[in-house]
Design a protein around this motif. Structure first.
Motif, PDB file in Angstrom:
ATOM      1  N   VAL A  82       6.138  -2.932  -1.072  1.00 35.52           N
ATOM      2  CA  VAL A  82       5.531  -1.740  -0.776  1.00 35.52           C
ATOM      3  C   VAL A  82       4.227  -1.942  -0.316  1.00 35.52           C
ATOM      4  O   VAL A  82       3.281  -2.632  -1.016  1.00 35.52           O
ATOM      5  CB  VAL A  82       5.365  -0.805  -2.111  1.00 35.52           C
ATOM      6  N   GLU A  83       3.923  -1.190   0.585  1.00 35.19           N
ATOM      7  CA  GLU A  83       2.301  -1.277   1.353  1.00 35.19           C
ATOM      8  C   GLU A  83       1.781   0.258   0.617  1.00 35.19           C
ATOM      9  O   GLU A  83       2.216   1.192   0.767  1.00 35.19           O
ATOM     10  CB  GLU A  83       2.100  -1.214   2.736  1.00 35.19           C
ATOM     11  N   VAL A  84       0.825  -0.151  -0.279  1.00 29.11           N
ATOM     12  CA  VAL A  84       0.222   1.053  -0.822  1.00 29.11           C
ATOM     13  C   VAL A  84      -1.241   1.082  -0.098  1.00 29.11           C
ATOM     14  O   VAL A  84      -2.047   0.134  -0.249  1.00 29.11           O
ATOM     15  CB  VAL A  84       0.075   0.863  -2.490  1.00 29.11           C
ATOM     16  N   THR A  85      -1.515   2.281   0.009  1.00 32.87           N
ATOM     17  CA  THR A  85      -2.905   2.617   0.885  1.00 32.87           C
ATOM     18  C   THR A  85      -3.745   3.377  -0.025  1.00 32.87           C
ATOM     19  O   THR A  85      -3.523   4.372  -0.733  1.00 32.87           O
ATOM     20  CB  THR A  85      -2.632   3.420   2.105  1.00 32.87           C
ATOM     21  N   SER A  88      -5.161  -0.618   2.779  1.00 34.50           N
ATOM     22  CA  SER A  88      -4.093  -1.128   2.711  1.00 34.50           C
ATOM     23  C   SER A  88      -3.731  -2.384   1.963  1.00 34.50           C
ATOM     24  O   SER A  88      -4.404  -3.280   2.064  1.00 34.50           O
ATOM     25  CB  SER A  88      -3.155  -1.205   3.979  1.00 34.50           C
ATOM     26  N   TYR A  89      -2.761  -2.341   0.817  1.00 29.93           N
ATOM     27  CA  TYR A  89      -2.494  -3.413  -0.080  1.00 29.93           C
ATOM     28  C   TYR A  89      -0.839  -3.748  -0.231  1.00 29.93           C
ATOM     29  O   TYR A  89      -0.134  -2.603  -0.316  1.00 29.93           O
ATOM     30  CB  TYR A  89      -3.043  -3.184  -1.575  1.00 29.93           C
ATOM     31  N   VAL A  90      -0.447  -4.904   0.227  1.00 29.28           N
ATOM     32  CA  VAL A  90       0.927  -5.291   0.146  1.00 29.28           C
ATOM     33  C   VAL A  90       1.231  -5.775  -1.264  1.00 29.28           C
ATOM     34  O   VAL A  90       0.551  -6.851  -1.600  1.00 29.28           O
ATOM     35  CB  VAL A  90       1.194  -6.335   1.213  1.00 29.28           C
ATOM     36  N   VAL A  91       2.072  -5.195  -1.917  1.00 27.86           N
ATOM     37  CA  VAL A  91       2.586  -5.470  -3.268  1.00 27.86           C
ATOM     38  C   VAL A  91       3.905  -5.994  -3.133  1.00 27.86           C
ATOM     39  O   VAL A  91       4.857  -5.106  -2.683  1.00 27.86           O
ATOM     40  CB  VAL A  91       2.121  -4.603  -4.328  1.00 27.86           C
ATOM     41  N   PHE A  97      -3.437  -1.730  -9.398  1.00 29.85           N
ATOM     42  CA  PHE A  97      -4.064  -0.723 -10.406  1.00 29.85           C
ATOM     43  C   PHE A  97      -5.363  -0.267  -9.609  1.00 29.85           C
ATOM     44  O   PHE A  97      -6.129  -0.717  -9.049  1.00 29.85           O
ATOM     45  CB  PHE A  97      -4.454  -1.450 -11.654  1.00 29.85           C
ATOM     46  N   PHE A  98      -5.488   1.236  -9.777  1.00 31.77           N
ATOM     47  CA  PHE A  98      -6.717   1.949  -9.121  1.00 31.77           C
ATOM     48  C   PHE A  98      -6.883   3.280  -9.668  1.00 31.77           C
ATOM     49  O   PHE A  98      -6.106   3.833 -10.275  1.00 31.77           O
ATOM     50  CB  PHE A  98      -6.536   2.120  -7.518  1.00 31.77           C
ATOM     51  N   PRO A  99      -8.235   3.596  -9.387  1.00 33.61           N
ATOM     52  CA  PRO A  99      -8.481   5.270  -9.972  1.00 33.61           C
ATOM     53  C   PRO A  99      -7.957   6.266  -9.275  1.00 33.61           C
ATOM     54  O   PRO A  99      -7.679   5.990  -7.840  1.00 33.61           O
ATOM     55  CB  PRO A  99      -9.947   5.463  -9.785  1.00 33.61           C
ATOM     56  N   SER A 100      -7.300   7.186  -9.678  1.00 39.80           N
ATOM     57  CA  SER A 100      -6.155   8.238  -8.923  1.00 39.80           C
ATOM     58  C   SER A 100      -7.254   9.113  -8.320  1.00 39.80           C
ATOM     59  O   SER A 100      -6.561   9.878  -7.579  1.00 39.80           O
ATOM     60  CB  SER A 100      -5.318   8.984 -10.180  1.00 39.80           C
ATOM     61  N   SER A 101      -8.289   9.157  -8.557  1.00 36.34           N
ATOM     62  CA  SER A 101      -9.351  10.124  -7.668  1.00 36.34           C
ATOM     63  C   SER A 101      -9.649   9.845  -6.109  1.00 36.34           C
ATOM     64  O   SER A 101      -9.706  10.467  -5.419  1.00 36.34           O
ATOM     65  CB  SER A 101     -10.680   9.994  -8.352  1.00 36.34           C
ATOM     66  N   LEU A 102      -8.957   8.193  -5.594  1.00 35.61           N
ATOM     67  CA  LEU A 102      -9.198   7.742  -4.709  1.00 35.61           C
ATOM     68  C   LEU A 102      -7.888   8.102  -3.988  1.00 35.61           C
ATOM     69  O   LEU A 102      -6.703   7.967  -4.261  1.00 35.61           O
ATOM     70  CB  LEU A 102      -9.178   6.317  -4.481  1.00 35.61           C
ATOM     71  N   PRO A 103      -7.846   8.581  -2.614  1.00 34.68           N
ATOM     72  CA  PRO A 103      -6.821   9.073  -1.843  1.00 34.68           C
ATOM     73  C   PRO A 103      -5.911   8.027  -1.702  1.00 34.68           C
ATOM     74  O   PRO A 103      -6.185   6.746  -1.267  1.00 34.68           O
ATOM     75  CB  PRO A 103      -7.008   9.429  -0.366  1.00 34.68           C
ATOM     76  N   HIS A 104      -4.486   7.999  -2.104  1.00 33.94           N
ATOM     77  CA  HIS A 104      -3.367   7.148  -2.073  1.00 33.94           C
ATOM     78  C   HIS A 104      -2.113   7.523  -1.603  1.00 33.94           C
ATOM     79  O   HIS A 104      -1.869   8.545  -1.622  1.00 33.94           O
ATOM     80  CB  HIS A 104      -3.444   6.265  -3.637  1.00 33.94           C
ATOM     81  N   GLY A 105      -1.431   6.614  -0.932  1.00 31.83           N
ATOM     82  CA  GLY A 105       0.048   6.641  -0.373  1.00 31.83           C
ATOM     83  C   GLY A 105       0.707   5.478  -0.245  1.00 31.83           C
ATOM     84  O   GLY A 105       0.217   4.452  -0.693  1.00 31.83           O
TER      85      GLY A 105
END
Length: 227
Positions: free
Chosen positions: A181-184, A189-192, A199-207
């Motif tokens: 999965v590529e999580v932005t 972008s981060y490929v996992v 792990f990240f703060p949910s306040s940051l826009p993510h997809g």
């Protein structure tokens, strides 16, 4: 005649036991019906309408706030249309609630310890944001209005992606069970891959985006509950 043709069967004196295939226990009609019902996405139209009325909004007023048509809102409230996850986040925020609250169920969560067995069918939430409509969130732990944690199984078909990014209060992590999965997050972008954790703060826009060629499954845990 050959020996095989002339050989007679030995009489069965009861010492020879017939081998029979073991059949799995049949599901009772009640259990089968419960499993099928659990697999179906929950209907939230009545909760949307109730939340709107609590805020004192007319359909037109709420439509102006969330930038959509009155017709669309009416269809959502009557369960004739399924909202995208991104839009549902915006709608829940305007109504002073959360997606988790809209999808909450009446559960007996009394006591400090809860065991959810493997054969339990969790309720699922389809994600129409995905271009092929195949992405799905399966709720592992029932929503508790007083709970602080939420756990979901996110299944994303090859090429599936969110229709945009979302942001909300809290923190979240994703553990990749299988696939890629590529999580932005916040524009980066981060490929996992299988076994990785993000792990990240949910306040940051993510997809998300499934860049692999097979179904990706990600365990998502966030606090407080949002979906």
């Amino acid at each position: 005649m050959t020996k095989l043709q002339t050989e007679k069967k030995k009489p069965d004196n009861g010492k020879t036991k017939a081998r029979t295939a073991r059949k799995p226990p049949a599901r009772t009609p009640a259990r089968a019906e419960a499993a099928e019902a659990a697999h179906e996405p929950l209907r939230i139209g009545s909760k949307l309408k109730h939340a709107r009325r609590l805020q004192g909004y007319t359909l037109k007023e709420l439509a102006d706030i969330v930038d959509c048509s009155e017709s669309m809102l009416s269809k959502l409230e009557n369960d004739k249309l399924t909202s995208s996850i991104v839009f549902l986040h915006r709608l829940a925020h305007a109504l002073g609630t959360s997606i988790a609250e809209l999808y909450s169920e009446e559960n007996d969560l009394s006591g400090p310890v809860h065991v959810f067995h493997a054969d339990r069918r969790a309720h699922s939430v389809a994600d129409p944001d995905s271009p092929d409509g195949g992405a799905r969130f399966e709720r592992i732990v029932p929503v508790d209005r007083n709970g602080l944690l939420q756990a979901l199984m996110h299944s994303i078909p090859p090429g599936g992606r969110s229709g945009g990014t979302v942001s909300h209060a809290g923190e979240e992590l994703g553990y990749i069970i299988e696939g890629e999965v590529e999580v932005t997050v916040d524009g980066k972008s981060y490929v996992v891959r299988q076994g990785d954790l993000i792990f990240f703060p949910s306040s940051l826009p993510h997809g998300y985006y499934n860049r692999g060629d097979k179904m990706a499954r990600m365990l998502k845990v966030n606090t407080p509950p949002s979906l």
